[in-house]
Design a protein around this motif. Structure first.
Motif, PDB file in Angstrom:
ATOM      1  N   LEU A  68     -46.365 -69.800   1.753  1.00 49.26           N
ATOM      2  CA  LEU A  68     -45.885 -68.393   1.171  1.00 49.26           C
ATOM      3  C   LEU A  68     -45.183 -67.556   2.075  1.00 49.26           C
ATOM      4  O   LEU A  68     -44.191 -66.952   1.780  1.00 49.26           O
ATOM      5  CB  LEU A  68     -47.275 -67.820   0.435  1.00 49.26           C
ATOM      6  N   VAL A  69     -45.441 -67.697   3.415  1.00 42.25           N
ATOM      7  CA  VAL A  69     -44.732 -66.912   4.317  1.00 42.25           C
ATOM      8  C   VAL A  69     -43.284 -67.455   4.468  1.00 42.25           C
ATOM      9  O   VAL A  69     -42.322 -66.501   4.497  1.00 42.25           O
ATOM     10  CB  VAL A  69     -45.575 -67.078   5.681  1.00 42.25           C
ATOM     11  N   LEU A  70     -43.073 -68.608   4.738  1.00 46.81           N
ATOM     12  CA  LEU A  70     -41.814 -69.234   5.108  1.00 46.81           C
ATOM     13  C   LEU A  70     -40.795 -69.649   3.864  1.00 46.81           C
ATOM     14  O   LEU A  70     -39.601 -69.420   4.083  1.00 46.81           O
ATOM     15  CB  LEU A  70     -42.199 -70.619   5.980  1.00 46.81           C
ATOM     16  N   TYR A  71     -41.527 -70.024   2.938  1.00 49.32           N
ATOM     17  CA  TYR A  71     -40.619 -70.609   1.613  1.00 49.32           C
ATOM     18  C   TYR A  71     -39.578 -69.455   1.305  1.00 49.32           C
ATOM     19  O   TYR A  71     -38.063 -69.681   1.249  1.00 49.32           O
ATOM     20  CB  TYR A  71     -41.089 -71.292   0.538  1.00 49.32           C
ATOM     21  N   PRO A  72     -39.968 -68.143   0.987  1.00 47.71           N
ATOM     22  CA  PRO A  72     -39.050 -67.058   0.683  1.00 47.71           C
ATOM     23  C   PRO A  72     -37.659 -67.045   1.587  1.00 47.71           C
ATOM     24  O   PRO A  72     -36.653 -66.693   1.156  1.00 47.71           O
ATOM     25  CB  PRO A  72     -39.694 -65.984   0.542  1.00 47.71           C
ATOM     26  N   PHE A  73     -37.994 -67.245   2.890  1.00 48.27           N
ATOM     27  CA  PHE A  73     -36.923 -67.114   3.790  1.00 48.27           C
ATOM     28  C   PHE A  73     -36.103 -68.528   3.914  1.00 48.27           C
ATOM     29  O   PHE A  73     -35.111 -68.281   4.780  1.00 48.27           O
ATOM     30  CB  PHE A  73     -37.561 -66.653   5.048  1.00 48.27           C
ATOM     31  N   LEU A  74     -36.367 -69.342   3.720  1.00 53.58           N
ATOM     32  CA  LEU A  74     -35.793 -70.945   3.813  1.00 53.58           C
ATOM     33  C   LEU A  74     -35.431 -71.428   2.663  1.00 53.58           C
ATOM     34  O   LEU A  74     -34.375 -72.232   2.803  1.00 53.58           O
ATOM     35  CB  LEU A  74     -36.625 -71.699   4.606  1.00 53.58           C
ATOM     36  N   VAL A 121     -40.112 -85.420   9.417  1.00 57.22           N
ATOM     37  CA  VAL A 121     -39.248 -86.363   8.585  1.00 57.22           C
ATOM     38  C   VAL A 121     -38.206 -85.515   7.915  1.00 57.22           C
ATOM     39  O   VAL A 121     -37.213 -85.958   7.764  1.00 57.22           O
ATOM     40  CB  VAL A 121     -40.356 -87.020   7.546  1.00 57.22           C
ATOM     41  N   CYS A 122     -38.720 -84.458   7.184  1.00 60.98           N
ATOM     42  CA  CYS A 122     -37.877 -83.515   6.360  1.00 60.98           C
ATOM     43  C   CYS A 122     -36.587 -82.807   7.305  1.00 60.98           C
ATOM     44  O   CYS A 122     -35.443 -82.903   6.569  1.00 60.98           O
ATOM     45  CB  CYS A 122     -38.384 -82.425   5.759  1.00 60.98           C
ATOM     46  N   LEU A 299     -38.834 -77.488   3.297  1.00 58.65           N
ATOM     47  CA  LEU A 299     -40.073 -78.262   3.461  1.00 58.65           C
ATOM     48  C   LEU A 299     -40.399 -78.777   4.600  1.00 58.65           C
ATOM     49  O   LEU A 299     -41.753 -78.477   4.972  1.00 58.65           O
ATOM     50  CB  LEU A 299     -39.690 -79.517   2.610  1.00 58.65           C
ATOM     51  N   ALA A 300     -39.630 -78.561   5.579  1.00 57.76           N
ATOM     52  CA  ALA A 300     -39.682 -78.910   7.118  1.00 57.76           C
ATOM     53  C   ALA A 300     -40.594 -77.568   7.483  1.00 57.76           C
ATOM     54  O   ALA A 300     -41.584 -77.836   8.142  1.00 57.76           O
ATOM     55  CB  ALA A 300     -38.538 -79.063   7.791  1.00 57.76           C
ATOM     56  N   GLY A 301     -39.997 -76.532   7.163  1.00 58.80           N
ATOM     57  CA  GLY A 301     -40.741 -75.252   7.574  1.00 58.80           C
ATOM     58  C   GLY A 301     -42.029 -74.998   7.336  1.00 58.80           C
ATOM     59  O   GLY A 301     -42.891 -74.560   7.701  1.00 58.80           O
ATOM     60  N   THR A 302     -42.067 -75.160   5.747  1.00 53.65           N
ATOM     61  CA  THR A 302     -43.267 -74.772   5.241  1.00 53.65           C
ATOM     62  C   THR A 302     -44.368 -75.899   5.864  1.00 53.65           C
ATOM     63  O   THR A 302     -45.571 -75.381   5.955  1.00 53.65           O
ATOM     64  CB  THR A 302     -43.363 -74.866   3.601  1.00 53.65           C
ATOM     65  N   ASN A 303     -44.161 -76.961   5.761  1.00 58.32           N
ATOM     66  CA  ASN A 303     -45.193 -78.155   6.343  1.00 58.32           C
ATOM     67  C   ASN A 303     -45.529 -77.992   7.812  1.00 58.32           C
ATOM     68  O   ASN A 303     -46.407 -78.068   8.216  1.00 58.32           O
ATOM     69  CB  ASN A 303     -44.644 -79.482   5.993  1.00 58.32           C
ATOM     70  N   MET A 304     -44.474 -77.411   8.431  1.00 60.82           N
ATOM     71  CA  MET A 304     -44.826 -76.941  10.137  1.00 60.82           C
ATOM     72  C   MET A 304     -45.751 -75.874   9.874  1.00 60.82           C
ATOM     73  O   MET A 304     -46.879 -76.093  10.784  1.00 60.82           O
ATOM     74  CB  MET A 304     -43.612 -76.663  10.615  1.00 60.82           C
TER      75      MET A 304
END
Length: 576
Positions: A68-74, A121-122, A299-304
């Protein structure tokens, strides 16, 4: 559908920020109500998905915070709700179970490590611009895959729903175990499960806008609090750590991360496909559709973030996205509102969380699983084409028989195989003139269509490559043989409009066709070849076998050239 170019990070949040600056009450009110509603649904749901992944329920909230923190920005979708999701949860359980050796601490560390490897991977996929892979899973395969996942999800919750100790290998073995041991089911647990399931299904139908999952689990918790967990014997979540975990990577060695690469590839394929397809489904307009390459980075950012907060792999949730849209959310501001609620729950809601019955969370997983079985889609696919229904059912069987991770690979393989099957034996047409209709048409399409005597105009409706090169070669000779029954064939014109590209195997097939026709005294020409295809023909040495002067821009010019060479006085009239 072509993806819009130029979709940038925060594309889904930017309209909300603009509304905030303009003080647009309608947009802000929709995002506030949508965010609060999504949060009410998300809290119990992600806790249930954490249990599904084999982790403590609070892990689902930790993973949700990072997403929730990162997806809105990425991300590039205005509505997509990203966080813990059923498919990636069960993939996590299947992948980590054999590697954790039954140690809870190691299991949690491996799950967080899996999220980090999925992120890597993403990120590599984004660098390689592999966004097109989102299109590799056909609709029938996706429908079958999700149905198989739903069955595994339901079977995995039979123990918390009934109190029966479940054993056995695979879904069939586990079902057999439950049926055999049903006489020893824990009655209070079973009754609570049935009551929660009834409330979930009936409530969703009667009051679809209410946060029924939250209401259901809170009522279940209230019942346990009134009766007392000791008296009922119903298992609850238990103590929940207060606050947020300290960010940091899990304590794993290089060998541990290496062992997670294979599972991470499967999780990445499923998560990415889910994100893009769900984002497309909820895009209001075509230019609002998510950009696949940018979604890989998101996806890379949110999973990180999830991995660094001791979570597990995350993806998108179709149910939460639908809820956001139904309650008026318009931008990713609603995700930030949901984030505030989740953080507040983690900071001050521990007493309520620890009283939640595991049976109620199991019922919530079953409820979510049922939504993944698209019965209407199976019917639609069956009505459309039986072979596609068989493809769906084969995918279900692969997921149930081979397991989720191998089921992912089989699903991708079946989609690619279906694609190859279609273009390996495409439609082939011989063209002629129809009375009163301009242009040339398939001889079987319009009544009275007749070929030009001595001329075969051959159209192969697919790109040429290794899988159909021999089929193309045979189709040309078959067309010549059929035309020769009425008049000697002097020319063959290949209509190359549908041939967008060719490989070296197909180039060799074209060269062979040209030589074989020349041996029979037949001229080979081509029409409507695109500039890129002409370059491929030259690179493949095809133009050494086919005279470049016999590449015509249109079919009429090719027909005119045929008449000019074989029967000059009638050339102009026949070409028109």
């Amino acid at each position: 559908m072509a993806e819009p170019a130029g979709r940038t990070p925060a594309a889904g949040l930017r309209p909300g920020l603009q509304a905030l600056r303009r003080k647009d009450a309608d947009v802000l009110r929709g995002d506030l109500v949508g965010g609060l509603t999504v949060a009410a649904y998300l809290v119990p749901q992600v806790m249930a998905y954490a249990v599904l992944a084999g982790l403590p329920p609070v892990t689902g909230l930790w993973a949700a915070v990072g997403a929730l923190v990162l997806y809105p920005f990425l991300g590039t979708s205005r509505l997509l709700s990203v966080g813990p999701e059923s498919t990636t949860a069960i993939l996590t359980a299947v992948a980590i179970g054999p590697l954790a050796a039954g140690e809870p601490a190691r299991y949690a560390a491996m799950a967080a490590g899996l999220a980090l490897v999925v992120a890597a991977v993403c990120a590599l996929g984004r660098l390689a611009r592999l966004g097109f892979l989102a299109d590799l899973l056909s609709r029938p395969v996706l429908v079958g895959y999700m149905a198989g996942i739903a069955v595994i999800m339901i079977v995995g919750q039979l123990s918390p729903l009934t109190g029966v100790q479940v054993e056995g290998d695979g879904p069939l073995g586990e079902i057999r175990s439950v049926v055999t041991g049903l006489g020893g089911a824990h009655l209070p647990t079973l009754l609570l499960s049935l009551a929660t399931l009834t409330l979930l299904f009936v409530g969703a139908r009667v009051a679809p806008r209410l946060p029924i999952p939250l209401i259901a689990v809170l009522l279940a918790a209230a019942a346990i609090a009134l009766l007392g967990p000791t008296a009922t014997g119903i298992a609850t979540v238990g103590p929940v750590p207060a606050g947020l975990p300290v960010p940091g990577p899990p304590r794993l060695g290089l060998a541990d991360y290496t062992s997670l690469i294979g599972p991470a590839l499967g999780v990445s394929v499923v998560a990415f496909t889910d994100v893009v397809l769900t984002g497309r489904a909820f895009a209001g307009r075509s230019h609002d559709a998510p950009d696949p390459d940018q979604e890989l980075l998101a996806l890379a950012g949110t999973n990180m973030a999830s991995g660094m907060l001791a979570g597990f792999p995350v993806s998108s949730s179709g149910s939460r996205t639908a809820l956001a849209k139904a309650t008026g959310a318009r931008t990713q501001l609603h995700s930030l509102v949901a984030l505030v609620v989740v953080v507040a729950v983690l900071l001050v809601g521990g007493d309520v969380l620890q009283a939640l019955p595991r049976a109620a969370l199991g019922a919530l997983v079953v409820y979510a699983a049922v939504q993944l079985v698209y019965v209407a889609e199976f019917r639609r696919i069956a009505a459309f084409r039986r072979s596609e229904l068989l493809l769906s059912l084969a995918t279900v069987a692969a997921v149930l028989g081979l397991g989720v991770l191998y089921g992912v690979l089989v699903a991708v393989g079946l989609s690619v195989l279906d694609l190859v099957r279609r273009i390996a034996r495409p439609h082939v047409a011989a063209l002629g003139f129809a009375p009163g209709v301009a242009g040339m048409h398939d001889l079987s399409d319009l009544p009275g269509t007749q070929p030009v005597p001595g001329l075969v105009v051959h159209r192969y409706d697919a790109p040429l490559f290794f899988a159909n090169a021999e089929d193309f070669r045979r189709s040309v000779h078959r067309a010549v043989a059929e035309a020769a029954e009425t008049a000697p064939v002097r020319w063959v014109v290949l209509d190359l409009e549908a041939v967008t590209e060719l490989d070296v195997t197909a180039a060799d097939a074209l060269i062979a066709v040209a030589r074989e026709l020349a041996e029979d005294g037949i001229v080979l020409a081509a029409a409507r070849a695109k500039r890129e295809l002409v370059a491929d023909l030259e690179a493949g040495a095809v133009l050494k076998a086919v005279d470049a002067a016999r590449l015509y821009p249109t079919i009429p010019t090719a027909v005119a050239a045929f008449h000019a060479e074989t029967d000059p006085p009638s050339a102009g009239g026949a070409a028109t």
